[in-house]
Design an enzyme around this catalytic site. Sequence first.
Site, PDB file in Angstrom:
ATOM      1  N   SER A 119       0.847  -1.191   0.000  1.00 59.71           N
ATOM      2  CA  SER A 119       0.000   0.000   0.000  1.00 59.71           C
ATOM      3  C   SER A 119       0.878   1.234   0.000  1.00 59.71           C
ATOM      4  CB  SER A 119      -0.893   0.014   1.243  1.00 59.71           C
ATOM      5  OG  SER A 119      -1.527   1.269   1.414  1.00 59.71           O
TER       6      SER A 119
ATOM      7  N   TYR B   5      -1.076  -0.239  10.698  1.00 62.08           N
ATOM      8  CA  TYR B   5      -1.391  -0.650   9.325  1.00 62.08           C
ATOM      9  C   TYR B   5      -0.290  -0.200   8.371  1.00 62.08           C
ATOM     10  CZ  TYR B   5      -3.480  -0.962   4.723  1.00 62.08           C
ATOM     11  OH  TYR B   5      -3.704  -1.260   3.407  1.00 62.08           O
TER      12      TYR B   5
END
Length: 251
Positions: free
Chosen positions: A137, A150
């Site tokens: 990501s 995250y």
Amino acid sequence: MTTKTAWITGATSGFGAATVERFVAGGWRVIASGRRIERLQQLVNRHGAGQVHAAAFDMRDEAAMRAAIDTLPEGFAGIDLLVNNAGLALGTATAQQASLAQWKQMIDTNVTALVTLTHLLLPRLIERRGAIANISSISGSYPYRGGNVYGGTKAFVTQFSQNLRVDLHGSGVRVTSIEPGMAETEFTLVRTGGDQTASDQLYAGAHPITAADIADTLWWIANLPPHLDVTRLEIMPVSQSAAGLQVHRDA
């Protein structure tokens, strides 16, 4: 031509489900893994047991993962591509207010499970001179408020991909870190505990990445000539760019 086989994790929704459809349409066999057996069975029913094999287990359960590998049908035993897509973000709170249990679940899923499956499948991938595509990501490169663990897990995925490629040098195995930005899937619903309003507001008017966009990207990478490797690929919608740094000032 020999039919190729892809193992796609997180195949019950979002990027994973779209990637299953894209690779089956391209003639590949697919091992679709995920927790929700009913959704996996729908894929098998739609495409046939000769085209899609369902492997239902929680990625955090190593014993179940090993059992799924050991019981692969003969036609699915040779792995040409591993798509490490399974992962999640939980919570939007700052670190000092975040849930430790959610932090651990993200690490267990996004990091520990990913490296475990990769390690277990490496012999098969090396034998077939295959490829590994890890879904990271932009959160692994660009910090934002509430991204904490995250973002840390995705930074790990990106760095692991690069180090894995170095270790596999000379084996013919290709490794790619795919780093999407804003994408409209079930991602925000999971992160917010099912808050549809929050999801709708985030994506409204933004023309975000779609699951099909990532599936098409994976298809392109998997079918490049064997002497080419896309090592890192950052993808954002045109509407998104990196934010500026924040500054706190004393009153």
